[in-house]
Design a protein around this motif. Structure first.
Motif, PDB file in Angstrom:
ATOM      1  N   HIS A  98       5.666 -15.875  -5.946  1.00  0.00           N
ATOM      2  CA  HIS A  98       4.348 -15.242  -5.860  1.00  0.00           C
ATOM      3  C   HIS A  98       4.273 -14.186  -4.762  1.00  0.00           C
ATOM      4  O   HIS A  98       3.718 -13.099  -4.978  1.00  0.00           O
ATOM      5  N   ALA A  99       4.820 -14.471  -3.584  1.00  0.00           N
ATOM      6  CA  ALA A  99       4.722 -13.523  -2.468  1.00  0.00           C
ATOM      7  C   ALA A  99       5.392 -12.199  -2.813  1.00  0.00           C
ATOM      8  O   ALA A  99       4.851 -11.126  -2.521  1.00  0.00           O
ATOM      9  N   SER A 100       6.541 -12.254  -3.453  1.00  0.00           N
ATOM     10  CA  SER A 100       7.252 -11.035  -3.825  1.00  0.00           C
ATOM     11  C   SER A 100       6.451 -10.223  -4.844  1.00  0.00           C
ATOM     12  O   SER A 100       6.392  -8.988  -4.761  1.00  0.00           O
ATOM     13  N   ILE A 101       5.825 -10.897  -5.780  1.00  0.00           N
ATOM     14  CA  ILE A 101       5.033 -10.225  -6.810  1.00  0.00           C
ATOM     15  C   ILE A 101       3.811  -9.521  -6.203  1.00  0.00           C
ATOM     16  O   ILE A 101       3.410  -8.457  -6.659  1.00  0.00           O
ATOM     17  N   LEU A 102       3.251 -10.079  -5.155  1.00  0.00           N
ATOM     18  CA  LEU A 102       2.045  -9.523  -4.531  1.00  0.00           C
ATOM     19  C   LEU A 102       2.325  -8.385  -3.554  1.00  0.00           C
ATOM     20  O   LEU A 102       1.409  -7.645  -3.174  1.00  0.00           O
ATOM     21  N   LEU A 103       3.580  -8.206  -3.150  1.00  0.00           N
ATOM     22  CA  LEU A 103       3.908  -7.247  -2.090  1.00  0.00           C
ATOM     23  C   LEU A 103       3.403  -5.833  -2.354  1.00  0.00           C
ATOM     24  O   LEU A 103       2.844  -5.199  -1.456  1.00  0.00           O
ATOM     25  N   ALA A 104       3.637  -5.290  -3.533  1.00  0.00           N
ATOM     26  CA  ALA A 104       3.294  -3.889  -3.792  1.00  0.00           C
ATOM     27  C   ALA A 104       1.789  -3.648  -3.655  1.00  0.00           C
ATOM     28  O   ALA A 104       1.368  -2.678  -3.009  1.00  0.00           O
ATOM     29  N   LEU A 105       0.987  -4.522  -4.240  1.00  0.00           N
ATOM     30  CA  LEU A 105      -0.472  -4.350  -4.131  1.00  0.00           C
ATOM     31  C   LEU A 105      -0.948  -4.572  -2.702  1.00  0.00           C
ATOM     32  O   LEU A 105      -1.833  -3.857  -2.225  1.00  0.00           O
ATOM     33  N   GLU A 106      -0.371  -5.534  -2.007  1.00  0.00           N
ATOM     34  CA  GLU A 106      -0.758  -5.748  -0.610  1.00  0.00           C
ATOM     35  C   GLU A 106      -0.409  -4.528   0.233  1.00  0.00           C
ATOM     36  O   GLU A 106      -1.217  -4.090   1.060  1.00  0.00           O
ATOM     37  N   ALA A 107       0.777  -3.969   0.021  1.00  0.00           N
ATOM     38  CA  ALA A 107       1.202  -2.813   0.807  1.00  0.00           C
ATOM     39  C   ALA A 107       0.325  -1.595   0.533  1.00  0.00           C
ATOM     40  O   ALA A 107      -0.073  -0.890   1.470  1.00  0.00           O
ATOM     41  N   VAL A 108       0.001  -1.326  -0.728  1.00  0.00           N
ATOM     42  CA  VAL A 108      -0.814  -0.138  -1.025  1.00  0.00           C
ATOM     43  C   VAL A 108      -2.232  -0.309  -0.491  1.00  0.00           C
ATOM     44  O   VAL A 108      -2.831   0.650   0.003  1.00  0.00           O
ATOM     45  N   CYS A 109      -2.767  -1.510  -0.517  1.00  0.00           N
ATOM     46  CA  CYS A 109      -4.096  -1.739   0.067  1.00  0.00           C
ATOM     47  C   CYS A 109      -4.069  -1.478   1.577  1.00  0.00           C
ATOM     48  O   CYS A 109      -4.966  -0.794   2.109  1.00  0.00           O
ATOM     49  N   GLU A 110      -3.048  -1.976   2.248  1.00  0.00           N
ATOM     50  CA  GLU A 110      -2.943  -1.746   3.689  1.00  0.00           C
ATOM     51  C   GLU A 110      -2.727  -0.274   4.010  1.00  0.00           C
ATOM     52  O   GLU A 110      -3.276   0.238   4.998  1.00  0.00           O
ATOM     53  N   ALA A 111      -1.938   0.415   3.204  1.00  0.00           N
ATOM     54  CA  ALA A 111      -1.714   1.843   3.418  1.00  0.00           C
ATOM     55  C   ALA A 111      -3.011   2.628   3.239  1.00  0.00           C
ATOM     56  O   ALA A 111      -3.303   3.554   4.014  1.00  0.00           O
ATOM     57  N   MET A 112      -3.788   2.274   2.230  1.00  0.00           N
ATOM     58  CA  MET A 112      -5.102   2.939   2.018  1.00  0.00           C
ATOM     59  C   MET A 112      -6.032   2.677   3.207  1.00  0.00           C
ATOM     60  O   MET A 112      -6.725   3.587   3.662  1.00  0.00           O
ATOM     61  N   GLU A 113      -6.044   1.437   3.692  1.00  0.00           N
ATOM     62  CA  GLU A 113      -6.880   1.100   4.849  1.00  0.00           C
ATOM     63  C   GLU A 113      -6.461   1.931   6.054  1.00  0.00           C
ATOM     64  O   GLU A 113      -7.305   2.446   6.796  1.00  0.00           O
ATOM     65  N   ALA A 114      -5.142   2.080   6.271  1.00  0.00           N
ATOM     66  CA  ALA A 114      -4.634   2.874   7.384  1.00  0.00           C
ATOM     67  C   ALA A 114      -5.037   4.343   7.236  1.00  0.00           C
ATOM     68  O   ALA A 114      -5.436   4.988   8.208  1.00  0.00           O
ATOM     69  N   ALA A 115      -4.949   4.868   6.024  1.00  0.00           N
ATOM     70  CA  ALA A 115      -5.324   6.267   5.781  1.00  0.00           C
ATOM     71  C   ALA A 115      -6.810   6.483   6.039  1.00  0.00           C
ATOM     72  O   ALA A 115      -7.197   7.492   6.651  1.00  0.00           O
ATOM     73  N   GLN A 116      -7.618   5.560   5.591  1.00  0.00           N
ATOM     74  CA  GLN A 116      -9.056   5.711   5.783  1.00  0.00           C
ATOM     75  C   GLN A 116      -9.441   5.548   7.258  1.00  0.00           C
ATOM     76  O   GLN A 116     -10.348   6.223   7.740  1.00  0.00           O
ATOM     77  N   ALA A 117      -8.736   4.686   7.976  1.00  0.00           N
ATOM     78  CA  ALA A 117      -9.020   4.489   9.406  1.00  0.00           C
ATOM     79  C   ALA A 117      -8.635   5.723  10.213  1.00  0.00           C
ATOM     80  O   ALA A 117      -9.267   6.049  11.217  1.00  0.00           O
ATOM     81  N   ALA A 118      -7.611   6.433   9.768  1.00  0.00           N
ATOM     82  CA  ALA A 118      -7.128   7.624  10.475  1.00  0.00           C
ATOM     83  C   ALA A 118      -7.963   8.871  10.153  1.00  0.00           C
ATOM     84  O   ALA A 118      -7.887   9.858  10.884  1.00  0.00           O
TER      85      ALA A 118
END
Length: 147
Positions: free
Chosen positions: A126-146
């Protein structure tokens, strides 16, 4: 896990997705980046995004994962351009619920995750399957925070 269970889990469709992941690589000047790692198997996904008007305009992903993690990244890569953070978060949460709680397949345009329904029974994946969506959500959060 028996050999026949493995054969069912790693279907031709999953292996095909894993072999053709869209948006592989890294962006030269991302506005947001996030790296997620599964401590259980060591799989990693790094997502880079460029955001315009609250939507993903540019995306790249560096995927070092098992076939299931790669297939998940491929499903994401097919539909990620133009998505908003709330859409991605809803897809992430729906995929997690599909895997861990027997929930339904994520709604369109993320319905391609149905290919991973057989992985419900393999909690260690399960953790491996969730990685891509978790990473893109965090990247979007970082972009919006910046911004």
């Amino acid at each position: 896990m028996s050999d026949s269970d493995l054969i069912k889990l790693y279907s031709t469709r999953i292996l095909g997705l894993a072999a053709g992941i869209p948006h592989l690589g890294r962006l030269p000047a991302p506005q947001g980046t996030a790296r997620r790692r599964s401590p259980l198997c060591g799989s990693t996904v790094t997502a880079d995004v460029v955001v315009e008007d609250g939507r993903i305009a540019g995306f790249a992903q560096d995927v070092k994962a098992c076939a299931l993690g790669q297939a998940s990244a491929a499903v994401l890569g097919e539909v990620v351009i133009g998505r908003t953070l709330p859409e991605l978060q809803a897809a992430r949460d729906a995929l997690r619920a599909m895997l861990k709680e027997g929930g339904p397949v994520p709604a369109a345009p993320f319905q391609g995750y149905e290919v991973l329904l057989p992985a419900r029974d393999y909690k260690n994946r399960h953790a491996s399957i969730l990685l891509a969506l978790e990473a893109v959500c965090e990247a979007m959060e970082a972009a919006q925070a910046a911004a």
